[in-house]
Each structure stands twice: as structure tokens, then as C-alpha cells.
Design an enzyme around this catalytic site. Sequence first.
Site, short mmCIF file in Angstrom:
data_model
loop_
_atom_site.label_atom_id
_atom_site.label_comp_id
_atom_site.label_asym_id
_atom_site.label_seq_id
_atom_site.Cartn_x
_atom_site.Cartn_y
_atom_site.Cartn_z
N ASP A 1 0.86 -1.18 0.00
CA ASP A 1 0.00 0.00 0.00
C ASP A 1 0.91 1.24 0.00
O ASP A 1 2.13 1.14 0.15
CB ASP A 1 -0.97 0.00 1.19
C1 BGC Z 1 -5.03 3.37 0.25
C2 BGC Z 1 -5.30 2.35 -0.84
C3 BGC Z 1 -5.16 2.99 -2.20
C4 BGC Z 1 -3.80 3.59 -2.31
C5 BGC Z 1 -3.53 4.22 -3.66
C6 BGC Z 1 -3.76 4.14 0.00
O1 BGC Z 1 -3.67 5.22 0.86
O2 BGC Z 1 -4.96 2.71 1.48
O3 BGC Z 1 -6.58 1.81 -0.67
O4 BGC Z 1 -5.39 2.02 -3.18
O5 BGC Z 1 -3.67 4.60 -1.33
O6 BGC Z 1 -4.28 5.34 -3.86
#
Ligand code: BGC
Length: 767
Positions: A295
Amino acid sequence: MKIFKKIMMPAAVVVVSAVFAPEIFAQRITAEEVESKSKDEFIDGLLGRMTVDEKIGQLNLPSYGNVKPDAKKSDIAGRITRGEVGGIFNIFGVDDIRALQEVAVEESRLGIPIIIGADICQGYKTTFPVPLALSCSWKPENIEEVARISAREVSTDGVCWTYSPMVDISRDARWGRVKEGAGEDPYLGSLMAAAWVRGYQSDDLSADTTIMACVKHFALYGASESGRDYNPVDMSRVTAMNYYMQPYKAAVDAGVGSVMTSFNEFESVPATGNSWLLRDILREEWGFEGFVVSDYTAIKEMVSHGVGNQDEVSLQAFKAGVDMDMIADFYDGSLKRLLDEGKISEKELDAACRRMLVAKYDLGLFHNPYRYCNPERGEKELRSAANLAASRRIAAESYVLLKNDGDLLPLDGVKKVAVVGPLADSRANMCGSWAKDAVTGEYNGLVENLRKALGAGVEVVYARGCNLVDDEKYEYNFTSREINKRGDGKELLAEALKVVNGADVIIAAMGEAEAMSGEGASRAILEMPDCQKTLMDALDATGIPVAMVLFTGRPLALERQAAQADAVLNVWMGGSEAGAAIADVLTGKVNPSAKLTMSFPRVTGQCPIYYNHKNTGRPMAPEAWYTRYVSNYIDVPNEPLYPFGYGLSYTEYEYGQVNLSSDEMTADGTIEASVVVTNAGQRDGEEIVQLYLRDMVRSVTPPVMELKDYKRIALKAGESRTVTFNIDVNDLKFFNSVLDYVAEPGEFTVMIGGNSLDVESAKFVLK
Ligand code: BGC
């Protein structure tokens, strides 16, 4: 297959920037190579001529920064040229995406295309209800359709990889991200997870209209302590496997191409470096063969978690099985050193890099890196009439009717309708968190749609009535999208009371603004903000019937307001067509049939609250509301305000006794459980008939009930139907204390009903 013309050119003819001399391209990918070799041969050949730096580059998903005004001259373009980038994400605009792809294909040494990701989680230009709402339709086919339309739309605009589905089981509405998932139930969550994957990927990932899904957040993110985002998760492996892991597994079984790690720790090890989760379960136990992406900055965050410095956490994440580093640039900075120090092997690096190349190959990017840049198709697909119609229909099917005293709804015979509330005329609040590129100005508003639906003979008036929250500073925390300019609370209320004068019904549009839920939007108080309470008190005092239209991204604790309202329709955040869809339900064009997939607490202090809880050694007597020294509260009952599986219709259903085909079952046999369901009301409708089981005795404590199956049936007014479920040994299995998936002989209770609290039951024994 269609071949991208430019890569068919001899290397010397390709127009390049001044970064490399032409001979540098001697090893670049050729169309002939892509076409003539098998996938394995092609990837082996490519890997064989990649430098270590280029291999590490494929594992990098960096921040792209600003690509305006000229994407080809941006910093990220330079990094792409140098082979330091495997993909980019959340960049919107097909021209910029195409420009950066051109840089990758034409200006980097080997010409490896980049993968373009985005959080397309509830539609693209056509947006749909938030996933929690979608799950309330209990229709995986709706979710599949949403994913299909999303893929068709976004794949015209350069994107081929979406960070969806989010399948984290969540039992605690304080967590802001509950709206991104399918609620609290593993069985339903699994059906939805698989439907998302099918919809995005279909059966040919390389088609121009399909995109790769990424199931997230692996794992257990939904159980963060006290519902606070990014907080630790601590639970037993037995609990993890029995309740939380099933939807991730369902996505893997459905062939999801990628998996995203989660921010939380599990067993005191950050999930992004957790080898039990990523290696033992995901790869070895479930056989996942796609790639794993961290993530956002999650590898870097392991330093803050306190488990090491940059090299140490990069090593831990890499060894655990994270292939791609989102944003942190830690792999970029550390992997080469770790390789030189012998801490990781080139074989391991090759394996990770290969997974990235395979993903790109499967997406068809080597055959045509621009296959997802198709503005001509976009003109036909984006916000097409068919897509908007689907959004409207699917939105209406996600609205849950929570109360309808005296059949206030659907609106009938009314002459004046007053729409009041801070969310009554705010379109951006319908879009949910992940509609970053949505055209919210074109969203369907509630007031004008109600006017249209009710026709010229009915007067529809509007007043805001109050601010969203009392405290300006609090409001500042969630002002990421348009919200109304703050007004003077007293004046807003006075205006509303004037406007409602003489109305036959008040539609009170209340709840949460879009940014009050979602990532980083945990709430410690789920009750209505004070100013909305005051408005509701005042509306109630008018004596005019009130139908509350509840906009929210999570279950709220609205016991008092629900008691005050005559009707409550929960419309969540319903996407671009929400205004029309709400009007469809309020006027009876659509008879609501959705059911909650997450329990609504009475008060925040009941959270986490979920239907498949344990009995405890001191359970409540069913009829008691409080007993000393049993598991309950002295101040509120245990039951939620609205339980899992609950939702009303404009008609009524009656359930008969549960009949079992036998009161004994063998491990290789089946039992039929049936019930007669009657539409006892005046309208045709659809009912979701739910089957729950309870294992009465087993080696690890069972929950009091678990959803095992359901059937959605259409019943005409007055019609009765026998609904039959088949139960076999797979429905009785669970993970025991050594994580074997087993069914143990003994007694089971079968429960069937229209929600988890209101069931008929019968018993059988597994021999
Ligand atoms: C979130 C994810 C997301 C990623 C990319 C993160 O902060 O937890 O769910 O896909 O950002 O935007």
C-alpha cells in the site's frame, strides 16, 4: 493481435530523446520477438538482458509528481527513461498517460511499457454507490456489472489496473473505510469479492476493455483497534481464518491479478512485511501467482512501526513477498545494496521482476502498449446513456428502507413536499471517496429530481436547515470536496421551519458528507452532529410526517432520530445518478429490497457490533434487556438498532416454519431446508431470504449464527413460494485450532428469515 506500430520500427528509426545514443536500443523489445515467442520464452529472453537496476526499476511504483504542462518533460518521464519505474498510478488524462507510455516504450533502453493503476473502486466517469451500499443489494451481479462498466470506461483513458476490490471485513463503523468494503459478513463478502474480480478482468485480461483487479488490503485492515485508521490489528489466527480471510481468498480463487498489502500490523509484524500472511497463506496455502504491491508508502511506514531502518524494512518486505513498492522508493534505494551484500539473491529479484513482466504481458501491454488509450471509444463509453441508466438502477437497488411507519413511503397523494437538510442539495456528497476524476458538477441532484418525478401538480420546496456539523474546525477536517458555505445555524433553522409550513411531508436529507468517511476519516462519535439533531427535533415538533433520507458512508447511531422519523431510507453515497434513484424509490417507481450488510449500532459504544458474535459463557437471555453478571451493558441493550440482513420493503413478507428433509445428515449427504415465504402486502416485491447455521458444539467456540446462503425471490402481492436451501458438509466447516478446515459431528441449528434477528429455526445432527 494488433501490434503497436512504433515497436515494429527498427530501433534506429525510433524517435528518441537525447538521453541514450541509438546503439543503446540494440536490446529493445521488438514486435517480432513478442509475436514469435511463447510468453515464457519472451519473458526469459527479456529478463536475460535486463540489468539489475532495470529489474529493480520494474518493482518501483513511484510518486509521479506534477506532469503538467508537458508530461514528457516531467521528472517522472526522466525516471521512466532511465528504467527506474514499473508503473504509475492515479494520474488521470489519456494524453498525459499516453505521453508517459511513449517515454517508456520509445525512450527507455528496453522499451518495457509501464503499468497504469488507479483507484477505480465505484466507477469512473459514471459513478456508482460506494461498495458498502452495493453490497446491500445482495446482488453480486450488480457488482460485476459495476466493475465491468468501470473497466470499459477507464480502459479508454489509459488505465489498466485498478486498486479494487477492497474486501476488508469490518465490524466497527468508527472505521472510516467501512464504506469501501462489503460489510461484516465473510460469506457475502466473498461473493462480492469474486464478482468484482470477474467484472474487471472478465476472462481475457488482454482485451482492450478489461483491466487487472487488485484485491486489498491484505490483510485484516478492517479490524484496526478502536476503529482508528492505521491502528494495530490483533486477533488469533483462528479468528482471522474463520471470519476475515475468506473474501481475500475468494478474490484469489476468482483469479485476481494482484494483491495490495495493508497498513496495519498483525501479530506485531506490519502486514507489509508479514511472511505468514504474504508467503505462508497467500502464496503457499492459496497458490496466488500474481504480484503483490505494497500500500501507499507502506514499506517506508515500517520504519515508523519500529521494525527497522530503510534497508531492514525493505529486506523484510521483499522476503515476505512484496513485489512492488508503492511510492516509498525504498526498493529503489535499497535492493541493490541488499543484493550486493548477499541478503537477497538475483534469483529472488528475478522472481519478483518476472511477476511484474507477466502482469504486463497478460494485460497485452507488450503487444500494444497503447491498447488502453482509446479516446474514440471513450467518447462512446464514458457516461453513456446505458451506463448512467445502470448506475441509476443499481443505486436504487442499494437503498435500504429502515423504517416506514404508516406506509409514509412511497409518497402518494401529496401536494407539497419540503426537502430539508444539509445534504439535500449537495451533489459532490454522493460520489464517495474514490471518484477522484468524477464530474460531480453533472451529478443528479435530489431536489430537482424529486420535482421531476412528482410532476407539476406537486410543489417541492427546499431549505438547508442546518450546517453539517456545529464546529467549524471539525468541518475543516472534511472539506476535501464541495460542501455548503457555512450559514448561521439559527437562521438556517428558521428558514427551514418557514419553508416546511403547509407541507404534507418533510424529506430530511441528513447524515455524513462524503469526506466524513473513507480513508483517514475515522469517527469516535457516530451519533448525529448536534445541529442535525436540533434540526430533527424541530422538524419532529412540527407534526408533519418526516421521511429521513440518510446519506452516509457507514452505519450511524441514530436511535433518537430514527424514532422521530416516520420513515428512514438509507441512501448511502449513491453515485452520479443518486438523485434520480432516490426519487425512484421515494415515489414508488422502485420498491426497495436491499438489506444491511453491516449492523447499525444504537450508540457508538456498542462498536464493534456484528451479528456473528460469540455466545460467551454468560449470554443474554433472549427476552431480557439487562441482567447483572451476564454479558451485556447496564445502559443499552446488546442488540443493534438495525441488525445485519435487515431492510424493509413497501410490501410485507411472512415466513412459515422451517422444514428439514431429515434431522440427520452424513458427511457425504445433504439436507434440504425449506420455508414458505408469502408476500402479505399490497405490492409486488423482492425479498432476500437468508439461511443461517449455528454449530452448537465444536472444538473452537462457534458464533451464534453464520450466513451460509440466501435467495432473492420476486413475489407478487399475495403470492407464496417455498424457498429451499441445500445444506452439505461444506457449509459446516470451520478452521479449528490448528487451522485445519473441518466439520465436526454434532448438532446444528438452521435459521431462516428476512434478517439476522428475525428467524425461524430447526435442528439436525451431523453424524
Ligand atoms: C489506500 C489504498 C489505495 C492507495 C492508492 C492508500 O492510501 O490505502 O486503498 O489504493 O492509497 O491510492
